[in-house]
Design a protein around this motif. Structure first.
Motif, PDB file in Angstrom:
ATOM      1  N   VAL A 143       7.985  16.478   3.212  1.00 18.66           N
ATOM      2  CA  VAL A 143       8.782  15.306   2.859  1.00 18.66           C
ATOM      3  C   VAL A 143       7.803  14.210   2.441  1.00 18.66           C
ATOM      4  CG1 VAL A 143      10.441  13.589   3.730  1.00 18.66           C
ATOM      5  CG2 VAL A 143      10.539  15.973   4.534  1.00 18.66           C
ATOM      6  N   ALA A 144       8.186  13.355   1.513  1.00 21.41           N
ATOM      7  CA  ALA A 144       7.322  12.238   1.118  1.00 21.41           C
ATOM      8  C   ALA A 144       8.163  10.995   0.892  1.00 21.41           C
ATOM      9  CB  ALA A 144       6.538  12.575  -0.150  1.00 21.41           C
ATOM     10  N   VAL A 145       7.531   9.846   1.035  1.00 25.85           N
ATOM     11  CA  VAL A 145       8.180   8.581   0.689  1.00 25.85           C
ATOM     12  C   VAL A 145       7.366   7.884  -0.397  1.00 25.85           C
ATOM     13  CG1 VAL A 145       9.178   8.286   2.990  1.00 25.85           C
ATOM     14  CG2 VAL A 145       6.973   7.225   2.474  1.00 25.85           C
ATOM     15  N   ILE A 146       8.046   7.049  -1.153  1.00 22.75           N
ATOM     16  CA  ILE A 146       7.403   6.218  -2.177  1.00 22.75           C
ATOM     17  C   ILE A 146       7.622   4.768  -1.761  1.00 22.75           C
ATOM     18  CG2 ILE A 146       7.324   5.631  -4.626  1.00 22.75           C
ATOM     19  CD1 ILE A 146       8.539   8.405  -5.219  1.00 22.75           C
ATOM     20  N   THR A 147       6.544   3.998  -1.751  1.00 28.58           N
ATOM     21  CA  THR A 147       6.618   2.642  -1.198  1.00 28.58           C
ATOM     22  C   THR A 147       6.594   1.558  -2.271  1.00 28.58           C
ATOM     23  OG1 THR A 147       4.263   2.086  -1.024  1.00 28.58           O
ATOM     24  CG2 THR A 147       5.153   3.518   0.697  1.00 28.58           C
ATOM     25  N   GLY A 148       6.990   0.371  -1.850  1.00 29.74           N
ATOM     26  CA  GLY A 148       6.683  -0.850  -2.589  1.00 29.74           C
ATOM     27  C   GLY A 148       5.325  -1.360  -2.150  1.00 29.74           C
ATOM     28  N   ASP A 149       5.072  -2.637  -2.359  1.00 27.01           N
ATOM     29  CA  ASP A 149       3.790  -3.220  -1.935  1.00 27.01           C
ATOM     30  C   ASP A 149       3.759  -3.360  -0.416  1.00 27.01           C
ATOM     31  OD1 ASP A 149       2.637  -3.708  -4.516  1.00 27.01           O
ATOM     32  OD2 ASP A 149       4.042  -5.364  -4.766  1.00 27.01           O
ATOM     33  N   VAL A 150       2.687  -2.894   0.189  1.00 32.46           N
ATOM     34  CA  VAL A 150       2.486  -3.048   1.632  1.00 32.46           C
ATOM     35  C   VAL A 150       1.148  -3.756   1.830  1.00 32.46           C
ATOM     36  CG1 VAL A 150       2.486  -1.913   3.880  1.00 32.46           C
ATOM     37  CG2 VAL A 150       3.614  -0.807   1.930  1.00 32.46           C
ATOM     38  N   ARG A 151       1.149  -4.812   2.615  1.00 27.44           N
ATOM     39  CA  ARG A 151      -0.067  -5.604   2.784  1.00 27.44           C
ATOM     40  C   ARG A 151      -1.002  -4.983   3.804  1.00 27.44           C
ATOM     41  NH1 ARG A 151       0.049 -10.371   0.298  1.00 27.44           N
ATOM     42  NH2 ARG A 151      -1.832 -10.988   1.391  1.00 27.44           N
ATOM     43  N   ALA A 255      -1.534  -1.330   0.109  1.00 29.18           N
ATOM     44  CA  ALA A 255      -1.009  -0.204  -0.682  1.00 29.18           C
ATOM     45  C   ALA A 255      -0.047  -0.813  -1.688  1.00 29.18           C
ATOM     46  CB  ALA A 255      -0.296   0.803   0.208  1.00 29.18           C
ATOM     47  N   ARG A 256      -0.228  -0.465  -2.946  1.00 34.16           N
ATOM     48  CA  ARG A 256       0.583  -1.095  -3.991  1.00 34.16           C
ATOM     49  C   ARG A 256       1.792  -0.239  -4.357  1.00 34.16           C
ATOM     50  NH1 ARG A 256      -1.913  -5.399  -6.314  1.00 34.16           N
ATOM     51  NH2 ARG A 256       0.255  -5.881  -6.777  1.00 34.16           N
ATOM     52  N   ALA A 257       2.757  -0.887  -4.965  1.00 35.07           N
ATOM     53  CA  ALA A 257       4.022  -0.233  -5.320  1.00 35.07           C
ATOM     54  C   ALA A 257       3.776   1.078  -6.069  1.00 35.07           C
ATOM     55  CB  ALA A 257       4.854  -1.174  -6.178  1.00 35.07           C
ATOM     56  N   GLY A 258       4.480   2.102  -5.650  1.00 32.48           N
ATOM     57  CA  GLY A 258       4.304   3.412  -6.259  1.00 32.48           C
ATOM     58  C   GLY A 258       3.388   4.318  -5.457  1.00 32.48           C
TER      59      GLY A 258
ATOM     60  N   ARG B  78      -5.211  -0.899 -11.890  1.00 34.15           N
ATOM     61  CA  ARG B  78      -4.822   0.261 -11.069  1.00 34.15           C
ATOM     62  C   ARG B  78      -4.980   1.467 -11.978  1.00 34.15           C
ATOM     63  NH1 ARG B  78       1.855  -0.647 -10.748  1.00 34.15           N
ATOM     64  NH2 ARG B  78       2.050  -1.235 -12.942  1.00 34.15           N
ATOM     65  N   ALA B  79      -5.364   2.575 -11.396  1.00 40.62           N
ATOM     66  CA  ALA B  79      -5.624   3.776 -12.183  1.00 40.62           C
ATOM     67  C   ALA B  79      -4.894   4.941 -11.545  1.00 40.62           C
ATOM     68  CB  ALA B  79      -7.122   4.061 -12.243  1.00 40.62           C
ATOM     69  N   CYS B  80      -4.729   6.000 -12.297  1.00 39.64           N
ATOM     70  CA  CYS B  80      -4.056   7.178 -11.744  1.00 39.64           C
ATOM     71  C   CYS B  80      -5.041   8.041 -10.953  1.00 39.64           C
ATOM     72  CB  CYS B  80      -3.375   7.976 -12.849  1.00 39.64           C
ATOM     73  SG  CYS B  80      -4.452   8.462 -14.200  1.00 39.64           S
ATOM     74  N   ASP B 119      -5.048   2.308  -6.364  1.00 34.88           N
ATOM     75  CA  ASP B 119      -3.849   1.499  -6.587  1.00 34.88           C
ATOM     76  C   ASP B 119      -4.133   0.004  -6.602  1.00 34.88           C
ATOM     77  OD1 ASP B 119      -4.482   1.816  -3.808  1.00 34.88           O
ATOM     78  OD2 ASP B 119      -2.560   0.883  -3.316  1.00 34.88           O
ATOM     79  N   ASP B 120      -5.321  -0.396  -6.142  1.00 37.59           N
ATOM     80  CA  ASP B 120      -5.551  -1.829  -5.893  1.00 37.59           C
ATOM     81  C   ASP B 120      -7.008  -2.186  -6.153  1.00 37.59           C
ATOM     82  OD1 ASP B 120      -4.542  -4.353  -5.060  1.00 37.59           O
ATOM     83  OD2 ASP B 120      -5.365  -4.068  -3.061  1.00 37.59           O
ATOM     84  N   PHE B 121      -7.466  -1.933  -7.365  1.00 33.89           N
ATOM     85  CA  PHE B 121      -8.857  -2.238  -7.705  1.00 33.89           C
ATOM     86  C   PHE B 121      -9.068  -3.760  -7.766  1.00 33.89           C
ATOM     87  CE2 PHE B 121      -9.412   1.981 -10.247  1.00 33.89           C
ATOM     88  CZ  PHE B 121      -9.817   2.636  -9.102  1.00 33.89           C
ATOM     89  N   LEU B 122     -10.268  -4.184  -7.400  1.00 30.36           N
ATOM     90  CA  LEU B 122     -10.617  -5.606  -7.429  1.00 30.36           C
ATOM     91  C   LEU B 122     -11.343  -5.968  -8.717  1.00 30.36           C
ATOM     92  CD1 LEU B 122     -12.003  -6.101  -3.795  1.00 30.36           C
ATOM     93  CD2 LEU B 122      -9.666  -6.476  -4.633  1.00 30.36           C
TER      94      LEU B 122
END
Lengths: 327, 327
Positions: A143-151, A255-258, B78-80, B119-122
């Motif tokens: 199972v997997a989840v896809i997130t929005g932005d998490v600080r 963690a960024r969206a996606g 952000r990169a894949c 997902d979050d490059f500086l």
């Protein structure tokens, strides 16, 4: 609501809303071109997608068409992040015991999680193309989840609020390449080829009672070459829930969206529930005192991974793949 | 040509072409909105960017403005995919020797490579924000390439043809979190927070003679709190070149356009060249028979990473970051 991505020749495909019964779909092109675009601006986009979803489920969407999982790319055909845990610690313990290695007690207290490649996700019915059977080709139903932005530093509760979508994964693994990579300590690279996803990703509210305690409480069915080999309850024996997994990921970074977060191979302590990867079956055979007799996958083998709700309806559509030799 | 990404409040920023002398830039908005979009369709887009680059270098671009590295996001915000090697095996050997662990001989024959978060490059001048100094904050100065599509099973020569851009990386590491993660075997996760990039990425042809044998033959300068601590030659002691690194990545899977491949900490056998990460300095101190005296970074510390060409001009602009406490 249920979302999917239509294969249209582009790298990110086209976002579509899919009816609850998986029979019809409609492009979301007036709302968001891709699922990543929707995730990037979820608070604004999701309500519009929900409106379209309501129309579609009521049979009143204006441009709906028959939904065909064979035309689906992964919901996110490429993502900015894919991390995969081993939250069913029973599985880890079995595999280690078969190898004669003791499992550190800390594995019950802190999640195991690896960073995977997210540039080339496979659609639900895409072939698994590999050069050599000798690499030890295995499926892993998850199972997997896809997130929005998490600080950075988010608590599990804060993380849970950012779970946007839930889906299924086939985390294809090359078992015979794993020991050498584990020994290096740098994690999986060549031993984890492209990962496949169910045709459809769904919002947590769509799952009703089955989504609780940040776990998905339904059996995950794996069918290998037409034989049902596993149907463990994904809500049982999951030692770390998705909220804890995301918080673990975010201890030192955002963690960024996606971001896609996998559960690891679903595994119950009750062996009658079967297995979600061949390595676990082989481990059980080894522990029983014999050489493992179940072999890894061959070119031409098929694997089907699906989850049915209490009414017996497919929630995400099926992952249904064939192993092919690299041509 | 030289490319960069303007911070405009969006997640992917806006692609700009930068003059060779890093003094002026112009948005590429009529050509491609983002660097990822350019990489997705490089054969069509790159010649148009080259035309704009020629105009800009000749002082004849119509809408140029002063280039400001502080306004840069990472070239790919952000990169894949982000994978990072340890191609300067000298560094690996030193760190292991200091820990009293023998390095397997295979490390000279097969690259070490880990999958990192992308997902979050500086951006080059973004702060490095972390919660605890006690995690052992370190910089790692590296060279990286950004690729086009590379097929599974590609040879090093085929991989080399897909190198689109070259840039610099600060692969920030949390040293005190690494041993526990290495012991788990699943690779780096919490021990590798967000990675920073030079303001500018350049095409290999822009590097002239300095780009040969799939390596970048220039010294990489690291300046910590204003003191130059390292200037190793990136072209020396790199045991695996970028073509070999990409081929290693692609043994069992495709790498898609926008894949970022790092060299690992640049390190020469000649200790007079200094160091590109504090862990190496501490290892040398340990090997010399003492407790390591050089401490890791503190809140308020600065790190500058830059590469100058033979004429003493900055090639990529400087990474110039300050360590800040998470607020």
């Amino acid at each position: 609501m249920k979302l999917a991505t239509l294969r249209d020749g582009s790298r990110d495909g086209q976002l579509m809303v899919v009816a609850r019964d998986l029979k019809t779909a409609q492009l979301a092109d007036g709302i968001a071109p891709t699922l990543q675009a929707a995730l990037d601006d979820w608070a604004f986009i999701a309500p519009q997608l929900e409106d379209l979803s309501s129309l579609l489920n009521a049979g009143r969407a204006g441009r709906s068409f028959d939904f065909d999982p064979a035309q689906c790319m992964a919901p996110l055909p490429r993502a900015c992040q894919w991390v995969d845990a081993s939250a069913y610690v029973n599985h880890v313990e079995l595999v280690r015991r078969a190898r004669g290695v003791e499992m550190p007690a800390s594995f019950w207290e802190e999640p195991l999680m690896y960073q995977g490649g997210s540039d080339d996700f496979l659609g639900a019915m895409d072939d698994i193309v590999l050069a050599h059977e000798e690499w030890g080709i295995d499926f892993e139903a998850e199972v997997a989840v896809i997130t929005g932005d998490v600080r950075m530093g988010a608590t599990p509760d804060q993380a849970l609020a950012q779970v946007r979508l839930v889906t299924l994964v086939n985390d294809v693994s090359l078992r015979n390449l794993i020991p050498a990579e584990l020994a290096k300590g740098f994690g999986f690279l060549q031993s984890k080829p492209a990962t496949a996803f169910a045709p459809v990703a769904v919002t947590p509210d769509e799952l009703g009672e089955a989504w609780r305690q940040a776990k998905l409480h339904l059996p995950l069915r794996s069918t290998w070459n037409g034989a049902l080999v596993g149907q463990p309850q994904a809500g049982e024996d999951m030692v770390f829930n998705f909220a804890q997994l995301i918080a673990h990921l975010c201890k030192t970074r955002n963690a960024r969206a996606g971001t896609v977060v996998g559960s690891g191979t679903v595994s119950n302590k009750d062996p009658k529930r079967g297995y979600s990867c061949i390595a676990e079956k082989r481990s059980l055979e080894t522990i029983a005192g014999a050489e493992p007799v179940t072999e890894f996958m061959r070119f031409g083998d098929t694997i089907r991974i699906e989850m049915l709700d209490k009414a017996g309806k497919s929630v995400f559509g099926a992952i249904e793949q064939t192993i092919k030799r690299l041509g």
